[in-house]
Design an enzyme around this catalytic site. Structure first.
Site, PDB file in Angstrom:
ATOM      1  N   SER A  27      72.095  28.572  85.634  1.00 14.52           N
ATOM      2  CA  SER A  27      72.921  28.508  84.439  1.00 14.52           C
ATOM      3  C   SER A  27      74.055  29.535  84.516  1.00 14.52           C
ATOM      4  CB  SER A  27      72.057  28.774  83.199  1.00 14.52           C
ATOM      5  OG  SER A  27      72.839  28.770  82.038  1.00 14.52           O
ATOM      6  N   GLY A  28      75.281  29.073  84.258  1.00 13.93           N
ATOM      7  CA  GLY A  28      76.447  29.949  84.314  1.00 13.93           C
ATOM      8  C   GLY A  28      77.132  29.954  85.656  1.00 13.93           C
ATOM      9  N   THR A  84      78.738  22.456  85.419  1.00 15.43           N
ATOM     10  CA  THR A  84      79.408  21.501  84.538  1.00 15.43           C
ATOM     11  C   THR A  84      80.893  21.423  84.855  1.00 15.43           C
ATOM     12  OG1 THR A  84      77.788  21.961  82.787  1.00 15.43           O
ATOM     13  CG2 THR A  84      79.864  20.917  82.122  1.00 15.43           C
ATOM     14  N   ASN A 139      75.297  32.005  79.965  1.00 14.87           N
ATOM     15  CA  ASN A 139      76.421  31.076  79.981  1.00 14.87           C
ATOM     16  C   ASN A 139      76.739  30.667  78.548  1.00 14.87           C
ATOM     17  OD1 ASN A 139      78.332  29.182  80.576  1.00 14.87           O
ATOM     18  ND2 ASN A 139      76.957  27.768  81.628  1.00 14.87           N
ATOM     19  N   SER A 176      76.095  26.393  78.473  1.00 13.02           N
ATOM     20  CA  SER A 176      75.044  26.046  79.437  1.00 13.02           C
ATOM     21  C   SER A 176      74.503  24.652  79.144  1.00 13.02           C
ATOM     22  CB  SER A 176      73.906  27.071  79.357  1.00 13.02           C
ATOM     23  OG  SER A 176      72.843  26.693  80.198  1.00 13.02           O
ATOM     24  N   SER A 177      74.438  23.801  80.185  1.00 11.24           N
ATOM     25  CA  SER A 177      73.834  22.472  80.041  1.00 11.24           C
ATOM     26  C   SER A 177      72.329  22.641  79.942  1.00 11.24           C
ATOM     27  CB  SER A 177      74.189  21.591  81.243  1.00 11.24           C
ATOM     28  OG  SER A 177      75.566  21.392  81.321  1.00 11.24           O
ATOM     29  N   GLY A 213      69.663  24.462  88.286  1.00 10.56           N
ATOM     30  CA  GLY A 213      69.270  25.041  89.560  1.00 10.56           C
ATOM     31  C   GLY A 213      67.903  25.708  89.454  1.00 10.56           C
ATOM     32  N   GLU A 237      65.170  28.231  88.776  1.00  8.82           N
ATOM     33  CA  GLU A 237      65.132  29.261  87.741  1.00  8.82           C
ATOM     34  C   GLU A 237      63.951  30.199  87.979  1.00  8.82           C
ATOM     35  OE1 GLU A 237      65.284  27.916  83.749  1.00  8.82           O
ATOM     36  OE2 GLU A 237      67.387  27.300  83.883  1.00  8.82           O
TER      37      GLU A 237
END
Length: 1080
Positions: free
Chosen positions: A110-111, A115, A160, A163-164, A390, A392
């Site tokens: 994330s970040g 996206t 982020n 973040s998605s 990704g 984590e």
């Protein structure tokens, strides 16, 4: 790079190493140092073969402009500097030209910019594919689906701001020309737990904040919402506002995007109503209440929120309230209803909120797919874009069920990456005719089997534990894992039978650890069972199905009593496992393209490169493993033509032009350079170089050779430039000399010509002056002779006529002088004439006394003439008006004090518009003659002197008095019976109309009237009487006159009155013989 400089390879002006396959030496430190060096120079993209490593710069860079799109369009992958556009162009051209379905896999934590990377890929493809109205509409819908999904599926996290919180896979479909036809979106594992609870410093999904910030007051009122974030328990307040994020503007963008994608207005309204209902669910609170049987049950504290939710969703309030308080369990033909305590009620509330939002998100994806799907049934080419979480790893054992599922997905992606990469390598080796050697690599299939095995896998154990009757807890699940997976080399638990972990204090008792391909991850088992169950009580499903809200009803089909299914719904783990299997099958059929996203720092700040953080991501992304697999055989390969073109200057035989086949030229080149045969191999179309050192050696030789060639070119250029300059100067000298000689001759010729002209002019001047002197002498002689003759003739004449001249000289001089004076007088009068206005009384003064009579006569004639000129301008109507004015002047000037005030007032006659007023229709019908004057007058009463309003009408033959209110004619007098009109000399409007004695009209006596337009009425009466009877009407002006009232005569006397009544004259009856009018 200079504007005219053109790059032909990523090796040109390379900062660090553009392709990690060429990195020497290859280790973790060199890998990170190379990334940092490129990052410091704003080179955020690096290759690992065909894989793109993308580092988030956390700022805008000028490398995504339309010019950059054109620069990378239709270019070889390795031709320019590493860029995401190069990968997108390679994938698009392979799909369009080679008919290969493509997929682009974007991974990272994330970040890291996943996206944004997917947006860049889609925008590049949209820019380079075809144009046209339909194509542009499809591209716009595909691009506008992103803001909608981001609003409902993205959130601000600690890592982020956008973040998605779901995985997205989009298949973009193209026709045979490469134009987009439509797309299909699949979503994976929305983090629905975020709806009810967010970690500290994070936010809920964007849409909640956008709707509260950007919706109008009227719209919020419809949704029964308030703009204050603090009113809602589901919204974390510590990060409600995010710097640089305009939620209000984003809300308008989302609504516009929904309209472009194809959402109808009622659908958009329904979606926001569901969002509002989810938001308000968090405000429902429960209180405990004891029943008579000793069991605890829950009750809703404040039912206002529940009432508003029911109004939004169209659900019966009592039905929803019961669903929050009771749970019905069905087994075969039996139903058992149990009460819910407060904890269970809160669980049911949160479960409903999570399910409602999760199903709404799935419905949105389905609805978008309906709009963007291809409308034609022709064969399609497909490019898939996978934007998924990704690997984590959270610290302090915060990894839970969501991280376990995410990491399982990344294990599968790593597995397919290794398989497809090796498969691609092997196919290229076979295609080029090079022997394939087995490559040693870590196969993570054993880890995937540990998780997904249908018998002994962790997901299977979790499902079995969730379905097992009896007491099921996270601890019983961990015990089961310790029994089944204890001997597995990638599973670790302190409670397992394996004694090697009994004393591992870094591993808590309530956790287990899996050694993933990216490293060891410790998972906290708390919540695994509940999150996998993902239970929603059937009572709540049925309550939702009973809603009068079409969208909510469609989201809960299992609530239909007619379709009750007692079978337990699939668990979250099994659903995700099936989705991943479908995704892997889909990816297996496509040519993969990889983008590995890396986050450089945790501060989300530009120009900061945290080596420890980057190292952590490199490990769990397996980037070093990717490089080793890629360079296990040959590290670099290149087609013969570009290879020969790049290095031909290193060999005399290939420089500057090679006339034979490209492969033969490369063989000659490598033999000339004496490169060991084990360092390269010749394929059918490419040269394969085993070690990066060999490539860098070639680059060093090429660089040195280019410097030598540059020196040679510079030398030749300087010699050519000097020779060219010398020849130019020589030609210039010849031209200058010829032009100077011409100029000198021209100057000499001009000087001679000027001298000749000067001499000629002097000679001509001398001759002209000589001739002038002769002519002047001749003229003087003639003039002298003429003067002498004139004098002589004058003397003779004077002698002859002297006696006659003396007798008549005085009279002739007098006549001549008088004639000259008269002429001068008339000329001066011409210039001093006054204006043509008849009222202009100015006239020039006479110059001489003897011209007095002439001067006066001229003044009279001129005045008559300009009066005639003035009269000639009048129309017939104007002439009539002036004649009446002239008549009035003759009658009343210096006689009646009221006259001067009437001079400037035009005579209108018809002061009452009788013909246009319906009130006087009866009067209009009774009078068939032309009305000369129509005016309201006051008729003086004979008895008391008081006035009564009457309408005074004058026609060609009669004088009429009519009632003002009714329009009835009271009196009608022929003009022949009018003998005299009497009035005073003062400033009043009283007048008497005397009638002929013995006439029919005189039976009641004379009329004593008062009018505001006396002068006009008297004048028009005088003129009309004269015109009809050919007799002048007697106008008597006197301050005392007699009026005949029936059989007696009354004296009307006008006196000077006081100012008590203002300027209005008053009439009073003094006695039987006297009426006194007081005039102010």
């Amino acid at each position: 790079m200079a504007k005219m400089e053109v790059k032909t390879s990523l090796l040109d002006d390379m900062i660090g190493v553009g392709d990690m396959v060429l990195l020497e030496p290859l280790n973790e430190d060199s890998f990170i140092n190379n990334l940092k060096k490129r990052f410091d120079h704003n080179e955020v993209y690096t290759y690992i073969g065909s894989v793109v490593i993308s580092i988030n710069p956390y700022r805008s860079l000028p490398i995504y402009t339309p010019e950059k799109v054109e620069e990378y369009r239709n270019r070889n992958f390795y031709e320019l500097s590493p860029h995401i556009f190069a990968l997108a162009d390679e994938a698009y051209r392979s799909l369009r030209d080679q008919d290969k379905d493509q997929c682009i896999l974007i991974t990272g934590e994330s970040g890291a910019g996943k996206t944004e990377a997917s947006k860049l890929v889609m925008s590049y493809v949209a820019a380079v594919c075809g144009k046209g109205a339909e194509v542009n509409q499809v591209k716009e819908q595909l691009l506008q689906s992103n803001p909608v999904l981001e609003a409902f599926g993205n959130a601000k996290t600690a890592r982020n701001d956008n973040s998605s919180r779901f995985g997205k896979y989009m298949d973009i479909e193209f026709d045979f020309k490469g134009d987009p036809l439509g797309g299909v979106i699949s979503n994976y594992l929305l983090e629905k737990s975020r709806v009810v609870k967010q970690p500290r410093g994070e936010r809920n999904f964007h849409i909640f904040y956008q709707i509260l910030s950007g919706a109008s007051e009227e719209f919020l009122c419809k949704l029964k919402l308030e703009r204050d974030f603090s009113r809602y328990n589901y919204l974390g307040l510590d990060s409600a506002r995010v710097n640089g994020v305009d939620d209000a503007s984003n809300f308008r963008t989302v609504r516009n995007a929904m309209q472009i994608v194809g959402f109808m207005d009622h659908e958009t309204q329904s979606v926001f109503e569901v969002v509002a209902a989810v938001l308000k669910l968090g405000n429902i609170e429960f209180k405990p209440e004891s029943r008579a049987n000793g069991l605890d049950e829950s009750k809703i504290k404040d039912k206002n929120e529940l009432k508003e939710i029911c109004e939004l969703t169209g659900i019966d309030q009592s039905v929803l309230e019961r669903a929050f308080s009771f749970r019905t369990v069905e087994a075969k033909q039996e139903k058992v209803s149990t009460t819910l305590n407060v904890a269970q009620a809160y669980y049911a509330r949160d479960a409903l909120a999570k399910n409602l939002y999760s199903r709404l998100f799935s419905w949105l994806v389905t609805r978008i797919n309906e709009s963007i799907k291809a409308q034609t049934k022709v064969r399609k080419k497909v490019m898939g874009v996978l934007d998924i979480y990704g690997f984590e790893i959270f610290e302090n054992a915060d990894n839970s069920f969501e991280q376990f599922i995410i990491n399982y997905c990344n294990e599968k992606l790593q597995q397919i990456f290794i398989e497809l990469t090796l498969k691609e390598e092997q196919e290229e080796y076979i295609r080029e005719g090079i022997e394939w050697t087995h490559i040693e690599y870590f196969n993570n299939a054993i880890i995937c089997d540990l998780i997904e095995n249908n018998q002994t896998g962790i997901l299977a154990m979790l499902d079995e534990e969730c379905l097992r009757p009896g007491t099921v807890t996270d601890d019983t699940f961990l015990e089961k894992l310790n029994q089944v997976c204890a001997t597995h080399q990638h599973f670790e638990s302190r409670m397992s039978k394996c004694s090697r972990f009994l004393n591992d204090t870094s591993l808590p008792h309530s956790c287990f650890r899996i050694q993933h391909y990216a490293g060891k991850v410790m998972y906290q088992v708390e919540g695994f069972v509940d999150k996998n169950n993902d239970l929603l009580y059937r009572d709540l499903s049925q309550a939702m199905w009973k809603a009068n809200h079409s969208l909510i009803k469609a989201l809960f089909p299992e609530g239909n009593p007619a379709k009750i299914n007692l079978k337990r719904p699939p668990t979250a783990g099994s659903q995700f496992k099936a989705s991943v299997a479908t995704l892997m099958k889909n990816l297996q059929n496509k040519n993969p393209n990889y983008i590995r996203c890396i986050k450089p720092n945790e501060k989300k700040a530009a120009d900061i490169f945290n080596e420890a953080l980057v190292c952590h991501q490199i490990r769990y992304l397996g980037l070093l493993e990717n490089v080793r697999v890629r360079r296990a055989g040959y590290a670099f390969r290149q087609a013969y033509e570009p290879c020969l073109e790049r290095y031909k200057m290193l060999c005399r035989q290939t420089w500057p032009h090679w006339r034979g086949p490209a492969r033969a030229g490369v063989e000659v080149l490598f033999n000339e350079l004496r490169i060991p045969e084990e360092e390269f191999s010749f394929g059918r179309s490419k040269i394969f170089i085993r070690n990066p050192r060999t490539l860098f050696k070639l680059e060093d030789l090429r660089k040195q050779r280019l410097e030598d060639l540059a020196t040679l070119i510079e030398k030749i250029y300087r010699g050519w430039k000097c020779r060219t300059r010398f020849l130019l100067m020589k030609r210039c000298q010849i031209v200058i000399a010829s032009w100077y000689r011409r100029y000198a001759q021209q100057k000499r010729y001009q000087k001679i010509k000027s001298s000749a002209i000067t001499v000629q002019s002097y000679i001509r001047g001398w001759k002209a002056r000589k001739l002038l002197r002769e002519l002047k002498h001749l003229k003087r002689c003639n003039e002298a002779a003429t003067v002498i003759a004139a004098y002589w003739h004058g003397t003779q004449v004077r002698r002859e006529y002297r006696k006659f001249f003396r007798a008549n000289a005085g009279r002739k001089i007098y006549e001549f002088t008088l004639q000259r004076i008269m002429q001068k007088y008339f000329l001066e009068m011409k210039n001093k004439m006054p204006s043509l206005s008849p009222i202009d009384k100015t006239w020039p003064a006479r110059p001489y006394l003897f011209l007095d009579s002439t001067h006066k006569e001229l003044k009279r004639i001129f005045h008559l003439w300009r009066c005639k000129k003035y009269r000639d301008q009048f129309t017939d109507q104007q002439k009539l008006i002036y004649e009446e004015k002239l008549e009035a002047s003759e009658l009343f000037k210096d006689k009646k004090a009221l006259y001067p005030a009437s001079v400037g007032q035009p005579f209108q006659g018809a002061y009452l518009e009788i013909s246009e007023n319906p009130k006087y229709k009866k009067l209009t019908d009774a009078v068939d003659e032309k009305i000369i004057i129509a005016e309201v007058v006051n008729k003086i009463n004979r008895a008391n002197g008081k006035a009564a309003s009457r309408i005074f009408l004058l026609t060609k033959n009669n004088v009429l008095l009519a009632d003002q209110k009714s329009g009835t004619i009271k009196s009608e007098v022929p003009l022949g019976d009018v003998t005299k009109v009497s009035m005073s000399s003062q400033n009043d409007g009283f007048f008497a109309v005397h009638l002929k004695e013995g006439s029919e009209a005189a039976s009641k006596g004379d009329f004593l009237l008062s009018s505001n337009h006396l002068i006009e009425m008297a004048t028009k009466l005088y003129r009309t009487t004269l015109s009809q009877t050919k007799q002048k009407l007697n106008i008597e002006i006197s301050d005392e006159f007699l009026v005949q009232f029936k059989q007696e005569k009354v004296c009307v006397k006008f006196i000077q009155g006081s100012q008590k009544n203002g300027n209005i004259p008053t009439c009073k009856r003094k006695n039987n013989r006297l009426l006194e009018v007081a005039v102010p």
